[in-house]
Design an enzyme around this catalytic site. Structure first.
Site, PDB file in Angstrom:
ATOM      1  N   CYS A  48     -50.359 -45.712  -6.824  1.00 22.86           N
ATOM      2  CA  CYS A  48     -51.527 -46.525  -6.519  1.00 22.86           C
ATOM      3  C   CYS A  48     -52.662 -45.594  -6.084  1.00 22.86           C
ATOM      4  O   CYS A  48     -52.477 -44.768  -5.195  1.00 22.86           O
ATOM      5  CB  CYS A  48     -51.196 -47.524  -5.410  1.00 22.86           C
ATOM      6  SG  CYS A  48     -52.611 -48.498  -4.858  1.00 22.86           S
ATOM      7  N   CYS A  51     -53.510 -46.367  -2.176  1.00 24.65           N
ATOM      8  CA  CYS A  51     -52.638 -46.039  -1.044  1.00 24.65           C
ATOM      9  C   CYS A  51     -51.577 -44.984  -1.350  1.00 24.65           C
ATOM     10  O   CYS A  51     -50.884 -44.534  -0.454  1.00 24.65           O
ATOM     11  CB  CYS A  51     -51.951 -47.300  -0.513  1.00 24.65           C
ATOM     12  SG  CYS A  51     -50.629 -47.940  -1.576  1.00 24.65           S
ATOM     13  N   CYS A  94     -50.403 -53.958  -6.080  1.00 27.05           N
ATOM     14  CA  CYS A  94     -49.582 -53.017  -5.333  1.00 27.05           C
ATOM     15  C   CYS A  94     -48.965 -53.776  -4.160  1.00 27.05           C
ATOM     16  O   CYS A  94     -49.676 -54.433  -3.392  1.00 27.05           O
ATOM     17  CB  CYS A  94     -50.443 -51.861  -4.828  1.00 27.05           C
ATOM     18  SG  CYS A  94     -49.575 -50.733  -3.713  1.00 27.05           S
ATOM     19  N   CYS A  97     -50.372 -52.250  -0.557  1.00 28.22           N
ATOM     20  CA  CYS A  97     -51.733 -52.439  -0.043  1.00 28.22           C
ATOM     21  C   CYS A  97     -52.460 -53.634  -0.641  1.00 28.22           C
ATOM     22  O   CYS A  97     -53.573 -53.947  -0.222  1.00 28.22           O
ATOM     23  CB  CYS A  97     -52.565 -51.168  -0.226  1.00 28.22           C
ATOM     24  SG  CYS A  97     -53.038 -50.811  -1.934  1.00 28.22           S
ATOM     25  N   CYS A 119     -49.816 -54.420 -18.034  1.00 25.60           N
ATOM     26  CA  CYS A 119     -51.067 -53.861 -18.563  1.00 25.60           C
ATOM     27  C   CYS A 119     -51.909 -53.449 -17.358  1.00 25.60           C
ATOM     28  O   CYS A 119     -52.441 -54.297 -16.639  1.00 25.60           O
ATOM     29  CB  CYS A 119     -51.752 -54.938 -19.400  1.00 25.60           C
ATOM     30  SG  CYS A 119     -53.228 -54.385 -20.234  1.00 25.60           S
TER      31      CYS A 119
END
Length: 133
Positions: A48, A51, A94, A97, A119
């Protein structure tokens, strides 16, 4: 929804570029075929961008010709969350976060183990190369 990493809007804006903020926190998509990881075949873990949580690996990445990086499964089932919010397709976020990653498509007939296509926007990811580990 509560996440392990909670920050104010001002904190996210200070840490992310305007374009990253638009995608990760504003749930917008980058233009098709414009992202840095669309055609990448380098081995590693996709984290991510907001984070640093490990989300996907290059082993699950496949060429779907959709214009965005595509994965048939996350690195760990609890690393992403799929939300149905009335959008045509479930949103992928995510799990650490809450940042927006992309959308989930199912049943498209891809020759992958799950027949799922996560995607994902390149701007939501940062590739941690297998060479750097």
């Amino acid at each position: 929804m509560s996440y392990d990493i909670e920050k104010s809007d001002a904190e996210w804006r200070a840490e992310l570029t305007p374009e990253e903020y638009r995608v990760l926190r504003g749930a917008a998509d980058e233009a098709a075929f414009a992202g840095e990881y669309t055609d990448t075949t380098e081995e590693g873990v996709y984290c991510c961008r907001a984070c640093g949580a490990d989300l996907f690996t290059s082993e699950e990445k496949f060429d779907s010709r959709c214009g965005w990086p595509a994965f048939y499964d996350p690195k760990d089932l609890d690393s992403v969350e799929v939300q149905q919010d009335g959008s045509p397709y479930p949103l992928v976020r995510c799990a650490r976060c809450g940042s927006y990653l992309g959308e989930l498509f199912e049943g498209e007939g891809f020759a992958t183990p799950t027949d799922k296509r996560y995607c994902i926007n390149s701007l939501s990811l940062r590739l941690k190369s297998a060479d750097s580990e």
